[in-house]
Motif scaffolding. Structure first.
Motif, PDB file in Angstrom:
ATOM      1  N   LEU A 262     -38.581 -11.501  59.520  1.00 19.60           N
ATOM      2  CA  LEU A 262     -39.212 -10.136  59.726  1.00 19.60           C
ATOM      3  C   LEU A 262     -38.280  -9.486  60.642  1.00 19.60           C
ATOM      4  O   LEU A 262     -38.193  -9.960  61.975  1.00 19.60           O
ATOM      5  N   PHE A 279     -36.830  -4.175  57.848  1.00 15.95           N
ATOM      6  CA  PHE A 279     -37.266  -3.127  58.028  1.00 15.95           C
ATOM      7  C   PHE A 279     -36.138  -1.909  57.665  1.00 15.95           C
ATOM      8  O   PHE A 279     -35.057  -2.280  57.348  1.00 15.95           O
ATOM      9  N   ALA A 287     -38.559  -0.689  63.172  1.00 14.02           N
ATOM     10  CA  ALA A 287     -39.313  -1.952  63.535  1.00 14.02           C
ATOM     11  C   ALA A 287     -40.755  -1.516  63.884  1.00 14.02           C
ATOM     12  O   ALA A 287     -41.497  -2.317  63.510  1.00 14.02           O
ATOM     13  N   ALA A 288     -41.032  -0.227  64.717  1.00 12.39           N
ATOM     14  CA  ALA A 288     -42.602  -0.211  64.767  1.00 12.39           C
ATOM     15  C   ALA A 288     -43.148   0.302  63.631  1.00 12.39           C
ATOM     16  O   ALA A 288     -44.223  -0.339  63.331  1.00 12.39           O
ATOM     17  N   LEU A 291     -43.748  -3.324  61.340  1.00 11.94           N
ATOM     18  CA  LEU A 291     -43.867  -4.459  61.988  1.00 11.94           C
ATOM     19  C   LEU A 291     -45.465  -4.876  61.206  1.00 11.94           C
ATOM     20  O   LEU A 291     -45.216  -6.072  60.790  1.00 11.94           O
ATOM     21  N   TYR A 292     -46.240  -4.025  61.189  1.00  9.16           N
ATOM     22  CA  TYR A 292     -47.668  -4.491  60.418  1.00  9.16           C
ATOM     23  C   TYR A 292     -47.486  -4.683  59.018  1.00  9.16           C
ATOM     24  O   TYR A 292     -48.140  -5.837  58.716  1.00  9.16           O
ATOM     25  N   ALA A 309     -39.765 -13.568  63.879  1.00  8.78           N
ATOM     26  CA  ALA A 309     -39.914 -12.238  64.161  1.00  8.78           C
ATOM     27  C   ALA A 309     -38.686 -11.720  64.968  1.00  8.78           C
ATOM     28  O   ALA A 309     -38.552 -12.271  66.029  1.00  8.78           O
ATOM     29  N   TYR A 321     -43.566  -1.954  70.483  1.00  5.58           N
ATOM     30  CA  TYR A 321     -43.240  -3.000  69.627  1.00  5.58           C
ATOM     31  C   TYR A 321     -43.483  -4.327  69.746  1.00  5.58           C
ATOM     32  O   TYR A 321     -44.245  -5.241  69.455  1.00  5.58           O
ATOM     33  N   ARG A 324     -47.201  -5.500  70.632  1.00  2.05           N
ATOM     34  CA  ARG A 324     -47.957  -5.879  69.507  1.00  2.05           C
ATOM     35  C   ARG A 324     -47.350  -7.453  69.043  1.00  2.05           C
ATOM     36  O   ARG A 324     -48.183  -8.080  68.426  1.00  2.05           O
ATOM     37  N   LEU A 325     -46.017  -7.471  68.905  1.00  2.00           N
ATOM     38  CA  LEU A 325     -45.601  -8.579  68.355  1.00  2.00           C
ATOM     39  C   LEU A 325     -45.881  -9.849  69.355  1.00  2.00           C
ATOM     40  O   LEU A 325     -46.077 -11.017  68.767  1.00  2.00           O
TER      41      LEU A 325
END
Length: 337
Positions: A262, A279, A287-288, A291-292, A309, A321, A324-325
């Protein structure tokens, strides 16, 4: 239960379902939310049941305009007018102390505060106006898993469990809103997002604090997304430092681990033999946004043992970002040791 996809011309149908205590997922500029009328505890209870979400987790109350917050808020911070005029509608959630007996404890997590947001999505704002009440709207996914950024993601997780999904394509930002606690003297960011500390300080003319406390499972968070582990796919995730990609790939080969990558094009194109989610470009915005979707796509393919990732600088949107990661990866980086 049949889960229907609603288009813009079917807003009245979606509103009627919400008025009659049903659940409809709605789009925002960040992620899709699972909507229920915030004034009906029975409806809100369904949200927790459908998501499998702990009931101590407070929910964000979505409003169509600032005036919609007034029946519930006990006291506004002196800088409220300035922050609302600058950032609403937009990816900023504000926490205020609330009046007693105005919002049920199932909405607030039993706290004396509540979180409010005016999303920047015309279809959803019109939906809230048609319902006439605020809507709760946690991410429209199974609790703890990567948040949905398309109607298809919602359908994958909640098909047959909710009445409908208001479809408005892919979300623009891809990570949840910034949460700013304004219930105390000093505005404090509880969850980073697209509205950054620097942006808030420039607009407000005061220092804004950043609370980096990670909430363990036994604690009640003041805002969503504060748990130590969150946003996690079933496939384990490891964060890879910039100079550790080749050692990580070598290690995976030695251990006979199938890896999904990722990352942006600059990294991902070096490893063409691997399963990859790339991405759109090498910017933090891409990237943001990805991500999901990337975590979901690699996880659902079911062909890998690990997700490697990309990490990015923790400033501006990069802080959101990485927030969350890190939770998706349970805070774990690859290490050669």
């Amino acid at each position: 239960m049949e889960t229907k996809l609603f288009q813009a011309e079917e807003l009245d149908q979606a509103a009627q379902i919400l008025k009659h205590k049903g659940l409809v997922a709605f789009p925002t500029e960040t992620v899709y939310g699972l909507g229920a009328d915030a004034l009906y505890p029975d409806s809100v209870k369904q949200v927790f049941e459908v998501k499998g979400r702990p009931s101590d987790n407070p929910l964000i109350v979505h409003v169509a305009d600032f005036e919609m917050t007034r029946p519930y808020v006990e006291k506004y911070h002196p800088l409220t007018d300035r922050v609302v005029k600058t950032f609403w509608p937009g990816p900023l959630t504000l926490i205020f102390p609330i009046k007693k007996n105005t919002l049920a404890s199932i909405v607030t997590g039993g706290l004396s505060t509540a979180a409010f947001r005016m999303p920047d999505n015309k279809k959803t704002l019109e939906l809230i106006r048609k319902v006439g009440d605020p809507l709760v709207g946690p991410s429209a996914n199974t609790s703890g898993k990567p948040s949905p950024t398309t109607a298809a993601h919602v359908f994958h997780d909640l098909n047959g469990k909710i009445a409908g999904i208001l479809d408005d394509g892919a979300t623009k930002i891809g990570v949840e809103s910034t949460v700013l606690d304004m219930s105390g003297e000093v505005p404090t960011i509880l969850r980073p997002g697209a509205i950054t500390k620097e942006m808030l300080e420039a607009a407000l003319g005061v220092e804004v604090l950043l609370d980096q406390h990670l909430v363990i499972e036994s604690e009640t968070p003041k805002a969503p997304g504060m748990k130590y582990k969150h946003y996690s796919p079933d496939t384990p995730v490891l964060m890879i430092q910039e100079n550790q990609w080749q050692p990580a790939m070598d290690w995976a080969k030695t251990e006979n681990k199938r890896v999904g990558i990722l990352a942006g094009p600059a990294i991902a194109e070096k490893y063409r033999s691997q399963d990859r989610y790339i991405f759109d470009d090498d910017t933090v915005e891409a990237a943001a946004r990805g991500l999901y979707s990337g975590l979901r796509a690699l996880d659902e393919a079911g062909q890998i043992d690990l997700i490697f990732a990309q990490i990015i600088e923790e400033d501006s949107l990069g802080a959101a970002y990485m927030n969350r990661l890190k939770k998706a990866a349970s805070q774990k980086y690859f290490s050669e040791k």
